[in-house]
Design a protein around this motif. Sequence first.
Motif, PDB file in Angstrom:
ATOM      1  N   ASP A 187     -45.923 -16.567 -60.652  1.00  0.00           N
ATOM      2  CA  ASP A 187     -46.050 -15.128 -60.827  1.00  0.00           C
ATOM      3  C   ASP A 187     -45.406 -14.701 -62.142  1.00  0.00           C
TER       4      ASP A 187
ATOM      5  N   ARG B 214     -41.023  -8.872 -59.402  1.00  0.00           N
ATOM      6  CA  ARG B 214     -42.131  -9.807 -59.519  1.00  0.00           C
ATOM      7  C   ARG B 214     -43.446  -9.046 -59.424  1.00  0.00           C
ATOM      8  N   GLY B 215     -44.484  -9.620 -59.985  1.00  0.00           N
ATOM      9  CA  GLY B 215     -45.790  -8.980 -59.946  1.00  0.00           C
ATOM     10  C   GLY B 215     -46.265  -8.679 -58.535  1.00  0.00           C
ATOM     11  N   LYS B 216     -46.033  -9.605 -57.600  1.00  0.00           N
ATOM     12  CA  LYS B 216     -46.523  -9.403 -56.232  1.00  0.00           C
ATOM     13  C   LYS B 216     -45.808  -8.253 -55.533  1.00  0.00           C
TER      14      LYS B 216
ATOM     15  N   THR C 270     -51.271  -6.303 -56.365  1.00  0.00           N
ATOM     16  CA  THR C 270     -52.125  -7.419 -56.764  1.00  0.00           C
ATOM     17  C   THR C 270     -52.603  -7.324 -58.204  1.00  0.00           C
TER      18      THR C 270
ATOM     19  N   GLU D 128     -50.099  -9.149 -60.622  1.00  0.00           N
ATOM     20  CA  GLU D 128     -49.746 -10.543 -60.423  1.00  0.00           C
ATOM     21  C   GLU D 128     -50.268 -11.405 -61.568  1.00  0.00           C
ATOM     22  N   LYS D 129     -49.697 -12.581 -61.690  1.00  0.00           N
ATOM     23  CA  LYS D 129     -50.037 -13.480 -62.786  1.00  0.00           C
ATOM     24  C   LYS D 129     -51.530 -13.816 -62.792  1.00  0.00           C
TER      25      LYS D 129
END
Length: 315
Positions: free
Chosen positions: A215, A228-230, A234, A237-238
Amino acid sequence: MATTHIKRSASASRLVNYAEKRAVLKDGLNLDVDYAKSQFKQVREVYGNQGKTQAYASRISFSPKEFDPTNEDDQQKALDIAKEVYQKTYPNQQVALYEHADTDALHIHAVIGAIDLETGKKMHGNWQEYREKLVHNTDEIVQKHGLEVTYADPARYEKRSMAEIKMQDRGQPTWKDQIRQAVDSTMSNPLIRDFQTFRDDLKQKAIDVWERGKDLTYQLTGTNYKARGKKLGTAYEKGAIYNELERRTRDQQRTISRDAKRRTKPLQRADKDRQSKDNRRTAKDKQRPTGQQQHVENPKRQPKPDRSRDYGPSR
């Protein structure tokens, strides 16, 4: 309004078994739906491409306000629309369609073979792109048939804690909102096509971003606020970011290639015309008798006669 869904599966036969049991109608693309399991297997064996993912499970569900599950005409129309959607989205895949009418909403289950029949290769998981393509085509086709399009649910793309929801209700922006807005602004720029440019642009907006495992981690510059992206949703996210950047790069390369071909066409046409003229001239020369001169030279100019003796000296 139609809603869509797609996910991978390790067993095409299991998907067919589930969908076929309660189907009121069924149809297929690039296969005979009555022999779907054997034909899915046949294609995998022909291309020698077994692997873990055999098929993809997808579903299109229609609003009860638009189609009555108990009406046979509505059942046929809904299946025809779904077939049109999958034909446009997966023209080179095997697709088995099964319509269910056991809930308030008519819905069609689609079992999509993993192997592209033209290339023999598998679809590989750019899931956001696959879903967006399916949603886009579904919206376009249902609108053509006079139905409502699907409206995206923001909650699917942004994950908020209870504290964030309460602050949002009070009209107070959160630091996570600041990060989301910065990322949205950066990704709205079509010139952002790689991760380094993405990172540099966010840096100018006082957001640091780096890869961490599977991520991305975002942080307000100079603070301890990071997520974090999550945790943001969505869309942050990475996988979602990288897939979109890669798509833009591919689109740019296709555009460059198309422009280059367009520019070389006049030159290729001129070369072709010139070659054609040369070929015609060569063919004409071959038809002439041997030894015949191809070009007649201008006769050598004779010197003027000296007439001074005939007319006497000039005065």
